[in-house]
Scaffold this active site. Structure first.
Site, mmCIF file in Angstrom:
data_model
loop_
_atom_site.group_PDB
_atom_site.id
_atom_site.type_symbol
_atom_site.label_atom_id
_atom_site.label_comp_id
_atom_site.label_asym_id
_atom_site.label_seq_id
_atom_site.Cartn_x
_atom_site.Cartn_y
_atom_site.Cartn_z
ATOM 1 N N HIS A 142 1.936 7.545 5.730
ATOM 2 C CA HIS A 142 2.069 6.605 4.605
ATOM 3 C C HIS A 142 3.347 6.860 3.794
ATOM 4 O O HIS A 142 3.296 7.133 2.592
ATOM 5 C CB HIS A 142 0.824 6.673 3.691
ATOM 6 C CG HIS A 142 0.625 5.420 2.895
ATOM 7 N ND1 HIS A 142 -0.617 4.921 2.576
ATOM 8 C CD2 HIS A 142 1.521 4.552 2.343
ATOM 9 C CE1 HIS A 142 -0.477 3.807 1.872
ATOM 10 N NE2 HIS A 142 0.818 3.557 1.713
ATOM 11 N N SER A 146 1.029 -2.011 6.456
ATOM 12 C CA SER A 146 0.384 -2.650 5.302
ATOM 13 C C SER A 146 -0.806 -1.826 4.811
ATOM 14 O O SER A 146 -0.655 -1.038 3.878
ATOM 15 C CB SER A 146 -0.009 -4.078 5.635
ATOM 16 O OG SER A 146 -0.443 -4.722 4.466
ATOM 17 N N ARG A 147 -1.951 -1.992 5.450
ATOM 18 C CA ARG A 147 -3.123 -1.195 5.064
ATOM 19 C C ARG A 147 -3.920 -0.873 6.323
ATOM 20 O O ARG A 147 -4.151 -1.767 7.166
ATOM 21 C CB ARG A 147 -4.009 -1.966 4.070
ATOM 22 C CG ARG A 147 -3.452 -2.031 2.656
ATOM 23 C CD ARG A 147 -3.476 -0.667 1.960
ATOM 24 N NE ARG A 147 -2.888 -0.700 0.635
ATOM 25 C CZ ARG A 147 -1.641 -0.329 0.343
ATOM 26 N NH1 ARG A 147 -0.832 0.082 1.283
ATOM 27 N NH2 ARG A 147 -1.205 -0.356 -0.908
ATOM 28 N N GLU A 160 -7.286 7.884 4.384
ATOM 29 C CA GLU A 160 -6.073 8.680 4.141
ATOM 30 C C GLU A 160 -6.364 9.792 3.149
ATOM 31 O O GLU A 160 -7.009 9.526 2.139
ATOM 32 C CB GLU A 160 -4.956 7.774 3.626
ATOM 33 C CG GLU A 160 -4.570 6.726 4.675
ATOM 34 C CD GLU A 160 -3.537 5.717 4.201
ATOM 35 O OE1 GLU A 160 -3.137 5.770 3.019
ATOM 36 O OE2 GLU A 160 -3.145 4.870 4.998
ATOM 37 N N CYS A 181 0.104 -8.568 5.500
ATOM 38 C CA CYS A 181 -0.777 -9.248 4.554
ATOM 39 C C CYS A 181 -1.578 -8.195 3.798
ATOM 40 O O CYS A 181 -1.725 -7.066 4.261
ATOM 41 C CB CYS A 181 -1.700 -10.228 5.273
ATOM 42 S SG CYS A 181 -2.696 -9.464 6.533
ATOM 43 N N PRO A 182 -2.062 -8.537 2.607
ATOM 44 C CA PRO A 182 -2.840 -7.558 1.848
ATOM 45 C C PRO A 182 -4.201 -7.317 2.493
ATOM 46 O O PRO A 182 -4.657 -8.105 3.328
ATOM 47 C CB PRO A 182 -3.015 -8.229 0.481
ATOM 48 C CG PRO A 182 -2.139 -9.427 0.477
ATOM 49 C CD PRO A 182 -1.898 -9.813 1.895
ATOM 50 N N ARG A 199 6.798 -10.972 0.339
ATOM 51 C CA ARG A 199 8.072 -10.278 0.077
ATOM 52 C C ARG A 199 8.491 -9.397 1.252
ATOM 53 O O ARG A 199 9.596 -9.513 1.779
ATOM 54 C CB ARG A 199 7.940 -9.417 -1.186
ATOM 55 C CG ARG A 199 7.991 -10.224 -2.461
ATOM 56 C CD ARG A 199 7.791 -9.332 -3.664
ATOM 57 N NE ARG A 199 6.425 -8.853 -3.715
ATOM 58 C CZ ARG A 199 5.574 -9.108 -4.702
ATOM 59 N NH1 ARG A 199 5.963 -9.814 -5.734
ATOM 60 N NH2 ARG A 199 4.344 -8.648 -4.687
ATOM 61 N N ILE A 200 7.586 -8.487 1.669
ATOM 62 C CA ILE A 200 7.958 -7.539 2.729
ATOM 63 C C ILE A 200 8.061 -8.269 4.068
ATOM 64 O O ILE A 200 8.963 -8.017 4.868
ATOM 65 C CB ILE A 200 6.959 -6.365 2.803
ATOM 66 C CG1 ILE A 200 6.966 -5.582 1.469
ATOM 67 C CG2 ILE A 200 7.296 -5.439 3.962
ATOM 68 C CD1 ILE A 200 5.887 -4.508 1.361
ATOM 69 N N ASP A 229 1.082 -17.158 7.487
ATOM 70 C CA ASP A 229 0.678 -16.815 6.124
ATOM 71 C C ASP A 229 -0.481 -17.727 5.736
ATOM 72 O O ASP A 229 -0.522 -18.895 6.131
ATOM 73 C CB ASP A 229 1.847 -17.003 5.137
ATOM 74 C CG ASP A 229 1.618 -16.265 3.829
ATOM 75 O OD1 ASP A 229 2.208 -15.195 3.634
ATOM 76 O OD2 ASP A 229 0.803 -16.759 2.999
HETATM 77 P P1 NAD Z 1 3.173 -10.105 -1.082
HETATM 78 O O1 NAD Z 1 2.055 -10.436 -2.006
HETATM 79 O O2 NAD Z 1 4.579 -10.477 -1.482
HETATM 80 O O3 NAD Z 1 2.911 -10.776 0.360
HETATM 81 C C1 NAD Z 1 1.664 -10.840 0.962
HETATM 82 C C2 NAD Z 1 1.587 -12.155 1.712
HETATM 83 O O4 NAD Z 1 0.361 -12.182 2.452
HETATM 84 C C3 NAD Z 1 1.580 -13.381 0.787
HETATM 85 O O5 NAD Z 1 2.570 -14.319 1.205
HETATM 86 C C4 NAD Z 1 0.180 -13.968 0.962
HETATM 87 O O6 NAD Z 1 0.135 -15.386 0.874
HETATM 88 C C5 NAD Z 1 -0.155 -13.504 2.367
HETATM 89 N N1 NAD Z 1 -1.575 -13.511 2.665
HETATM 90 C C6 NAD Z 1 -2.634 -13.437 1.819
HETATM 91 N N2 NAD Z 1 -3.785 -13.501 2.512
HETATM 92 C C7 NAD Z 1 -3.443 -13.616 3.814
HETATM 93 C C8 NAD Z 1 -4.192 -13.743 5.009
HETATM 94 N N3 NAD Z 1 -5.534 -13.762 4.993
HETATM 95 N N4 NAD Z 1 -3.528 -13.862 6.162
HETATM 96 C C9 NAD Z 1 -2.171 -13.857 6.178
HETATM 97 N N5 NAD Z 1 -1.412 -13.761 5.071
HETATM 98 C C10 NAD Z 1 -2.041 -13.646 3.913
HETATM 99 O O7 NAD Z 1 3.043 -8.551 -0.810
HETATM 100 P P2 NAD Z 1 4.174 -7.560 -0.243
HETATM 101 O O8 NAD Z 1 4.934 -6.966 -1.385
HETATM 102 O O9 NAD Z 1 4.913 -8.255 0.841
HETATM 103 O O10 NAD Z 1 3.270 -6.394 0.369
HETATM 104 C C11 NAD Z 1 2.484 -6.634 1.541
HETATM 105 C C12 NAD Z 1 1.539 -5.461 1.782
HETATM 106 O O11 NAD Z 1 2.308 -4.308 2.117
HETATM 107 C C13 NAD Z 1 0.745 -5.017 0.538
HETATM 108 O O12 NAD Z 1 -0.442 -5.730 0.420
HETATM 109 C C14 NAD Z 1 0.482 -3.564 0.808
HETATM 110 O O13 NAD Z 1 -0.783 -3.457 1.419
HETATM 111 C C15 NAD Z 1 1.540 -3.147 1.804
HETATM 112 N N6 NAD Z 1 2.451 -2.074 1.327
HETATM 113 C C16 NAD Z 1 2.527 -0.909 2.040
HETATM 114 C C17 NAD Z 1 3.374 0.117 1.646
HETATM 115 C C18 NAD Z 1 3.497 1.408 2.425
HETATM 116 O O14 NAD Z 1 4.025 2.392 1.904
HETATM 117 N N7 NAD Z 1 3.084 1.477 3.688
HETATM 118 C C19 NAD Z 1 4.145 -0.056 0.478
HETATM 119 C C20 NAD Z 1 4.058 -1.257 -0.230
HETATM 120 C C21 NAD Z 1 3.204 -2.269 0.198
#
Ligand code: NAD
Length: 319
Positions: free
Chosen positions: A285, A236-237, A266, A208-209, A157-158, A177
């Site tokens: 964050h 992300s993380r 954090e 990615c997560p 999504r992001i 991905d």
């Molecule tokens: P999402 O589940 O829609 O997208 C994650 C994508 O990563 C998926 O398409 C998945 O197939 C892919 N993925 C899984 N394993 C992978 C790998 N080994 N290598 C590459 N891609 C891989 O999640 P999202 O809503 O897009 O969120 C992404 C990340 O953003 C979350 O996991 C979270 O850690 C982070 N996040 C951070 C904040 C912040 O405030 N900084 C806020 C929300 C989310």
């Protein structure tokens, strides 16, 4: 129903309202809760909400009345979901609320690296422009994004939202991905291998997560595969990045700039190696935190509670 919110401050520091939850019982909100106080604060409550306060097996055992756990975030690693399941407690999370906010924040960081707006505005206020012999000055090389290549790791999504904004700036997008969806290719977006992404990107953004398999994926050997002078953005993380390896790459100039909204521990520790790097911006964050995004999170948390109360819990992560 007695409802306890253990650490409500970051979701609602005062600009939102908890009243949506009050329709389902008596609500007690704590700004934050120390581990030693978790059990006494939950007490005999039926429902508890946590953002980052840990609810482990021992806590669940000590709170036998608990029937519902709401997580005020997407990530639910703070809850022992298996122990909750054994006790028949559904754990509901907020799967998505801040996609646009996080993607927008990627560009807040990237544009800061391109133009250093904050630093230049501060320099003007400090009198540097008045003292300047020319009609303008800049303290860093300035950079245009058009025709640069953005590598997006994790095209969910992001990642996709970030890709759309990158395209609007005239950037090319390389996406990687683990589960590539070819339907997302086209219009300047190519799905590629991780090595192709590393080799071809001027800017790399992580989306990615955090899994065991992605922990530490940005390290000295992956950085070696990147272009000299690459820019790295992490919203992300924190543990996706081996911070000492990134610090060394910033030191050598291999990575020209990094901007991270998340770090390994954090809040950040004083000895985090990124803090001493001039070419690394660290934000606390905040990508998720615009009011609109928090209001959406609150509404979904209330909806999760309402659906539990109606006997049909939603967004359950331990079905
Ligand atoms: P999402 O589940 O829609 O997208 C994650 C994508 O990563 C998926 O398409 C998945 O197939 C892919 N993925 C899984 N394993 C992978 C790998 N080994 N290598 C590459 N891609 C891989 O999640 P999202 O809503 O897009 O969120 C992404 C990340 O953003 C979350 O996991 C979270 O850690 C982070 N996040 C951070 C904040 C912040 O405030 N900084 C806020 C929300 C989310």
């Amino acid at each position: 129903m007695n409802i306890v919110v253990l650490d409500g401050y970051t979701l609602n520091p005062g600009d939102l309202s908890w009243t949506g939850m009050e329709g389902y019982g008596s609500v007690t909100v704590y700004d934050r809760t120390e581990p030693k106080d978790v059990v006494s604060r939950i007490g005999g409550a039926d429902a508890v909400f946590t953002n980052k306060t840990v609810l482990d097996r021992a806590v669940l055992q000590a709170c036998p009345n608990l029937r519902f756990i709401g997580v005020l975030a997407t990530g639910y690693n703070v809850v022992d979901v298996a122990a909750a399941k054994e006790r028949g407690i559904p754990v509901s999370n907020i799967p998505t609320y801040g996609t646009s906010a996080v993607a927008q924040f990627v560009f807040a960081l990237l544009l800061e690296i391109c133009h250093h707006v904050g630093e230049h505005a501060a320099a003007v206020k400090a009198g540097d422009w008045e003292r300047c012999p020319d009609f303008c000055f800049w303290n860093h090389p300035l950079m245009e994004l058009k025709d640069k290549t953005m590598g997006i790791i994790g095209y969910g999504r992001i990642g996709q939202e970030t890709g759309k904004i990158a395209r609007a700036f005239g950037m090319k997008v390389l996406a990687y991905d683990e589960y590539p969806n070819k339907a997302l290719e086209g219009d300047g977006v190519r799905l590629v291998s991780l090595d192709e992404l590393y080799a071809g990107s001027d800017v790399i953004s992580l989306h990615c997560p955090l899994f065991d398999s992605t922990k530490g994926m940005i390290n000295s050997s992956s950085i070696a595969k990147m272009k000299d002078g690459v820019i790295l953005i992490n919203t992300s993380r924190g543990p996706l990045v081996v911070e000492k390896d990134l610090a060394a790459a910033l030191e050598s100039g291999k990575v020209a700039w990094a901007a991270v909204d998340v770090v390994s521990t954090e809040p950040i520790r004083a000895d985090n190696p990124l803090l001493s790097q001039d070419h690394c911006m660290v934000t606390p964050h905040i990508a998720w935190a615009p009011k609109e995004s928090r209001a959406r999170l609150m509404a979904i948390a209330v909806e999760n509670l309402a659906n539990f109360a109606a006997g049909k819990p939603t967004n359950v992560v331990n079905p």
